[in-house]
Enzyme design. Structure first.
Site: not given
Ligand SMILES: [Zn+2]
Length: 254
Positions: A33, A126, A202, A244
Site C-alpha cells: 500500500t 494469485h 489479513s 509495515i
C-alpha cells in the site's frame, strides 16, 4: 506478545530473525500500500465497488474479455509506476544475506521481483498482473504488446496469434484453479522454515489462512505484522499492528 510500539517491534523482530536459520515471509496487500497499490479487498477497495470479473465470465464472452483489459489498462498508472517499498527492500536485504530462501505472496504486483528477489524464489499464489499469457498454450505476452493490439482494434481483447487462445493477465481470477505447483512449493517452504513472517495479510482468504498454522505445527516461530488484528494473533510469538514500512525499514541494507 503484542508489540506496544515500533521500537519494541523492531527490537523483537531483530531478535527472532537473528535466532532463526531460515525465515519464510508470506506477504499480502499491506506490504504494497505504501507503493500506491490499492488493497482491492479492503473496505473501500475497488472490489467492494466493482465486482471482479470471474474466470467463467472471462471465458464466456468477448465483451467481458474486453472489459477485463479495459480495467487492467485503467490501473496501469498504479501498477506500472510502483516501486518496491521499505518492506520489500527489507526482505530483499535478508534474502541477499541468505536468511530467506523464498517468499510466498498473495500479491500480483511483481514488487518482490523488482526489489531483487529472483523470480524463481517468489511464489505467487494469485499470479502476476504485470504480464499476460495465453490460456491455451501458455505463451507469455507483455502488456505493451496487448495494449497496442487492444487500442488499434478499438478496445478488443486480442487472441493468441500462435494458437487462437484467449490472452489474460497472468493472475489467478475468481473461479480459476489455484496454481498447484506454487501451492506445493509454498507448503514445502512453510514446513522448512524456523521463522514464519506474515506481513500485510489479513490471513482470511484461503489458502493464506492455512500457512501460519502449518508453520507453528512444525515448530517455527511466528511473527504477524498487519494493520489489523488477525485470527492467528493468539498463536503468534510476536504481533505487530504498526506501520509495515516503519517497522521493516531498519532492516533495509544498502
Ligand atoms: Zn496460445
Amino acid at each position: 506478545m503484542l508489540a506496544s510500539d515500533p521500537e519494541t517491534a523492531i527490537r523483537v523482530i531483530r531478535e527472532l530473525i537473528d535466532a532463526a536459520a531460515m525465515v519464510v515471509p508470506f506477504t499480502g496487500a499491506g506490504i504494497s500500500t505504501e507503493c500506491g497499490i490499492p488493497d482491492f479487498r479492503s473496505p473501500g477497495g475497488i472490489w467492494t465497488k466493482m465486482r471482479p470479473i470471474a474466470y467463467g465470465d472471462f471465458l464466456a464472452s468477448q465483451e467481458m474479455r474486453d472489459e477485463s483489459w479495459r480495467r487492467r489498462f485503467a490501473m496501469e498508472e498504479q501498477f506500472g509506476g510502483a516501486k518496491p517499498g521499505r518492506g520489500h527492500r527489507a526482505l530483499a536485504s535478508l534474502y541477499r544475506m541468505g536468511k530467506i530462501p523464498g517468499i510466498i505472496t498473495q500479491n500480483i504486483d511483481n514488487l518482490h521481483q523488482a526489489s531483487g528477489i529472483a523470480p524463481d524464489n517468489v511464489i505467487e499464489l494469485h499470479g502476476n498482473t504485470t504480464y499476460a499469457s495465453c490460456l491455451d498454450c501458455a505463451k507469455r505476452y507483455e502488456l505493451s504488446w496487448v495494449r497496442e493490439r487492444y487500442l488499434s482494434s478499438g478496445g478488443r481483447s486480442p487472441d493468441c496469434p500462435a494458437c487462437g487462445g484467449y490472452i489474460k493477465t497472468a493472475t489467478v481470477s475468481f473461479g480459476q484453479a489455484m496454481p498447484e505447483a506454487a501451492m506445493r512449493r509454498a507448503q514445502a517452504l512453510t514446513e522448512s522454515c524456523d521463522l514464519f513472517l506474515a506481513i500485510g495479510s489479513s490471513l482470511v482468504v484461503w489458502p493464506a489462512a492455512g500457512f501460519p498454522m502449518v508453520a507453528k505445527r512444525n515448530g517455527a516461530r511466528l511473527i504477524i505484522i498487519n494493520r489489523d488484528a488477525t485470527e492467528f494473533d493468539g498463536i503468534a510469538d510476536l504481533v505487530v499492528h504498526q506501520d509495515i514500512g516503519a517497522v521493516l525499514g531498519p532492516f533495509v541494507c544498502h
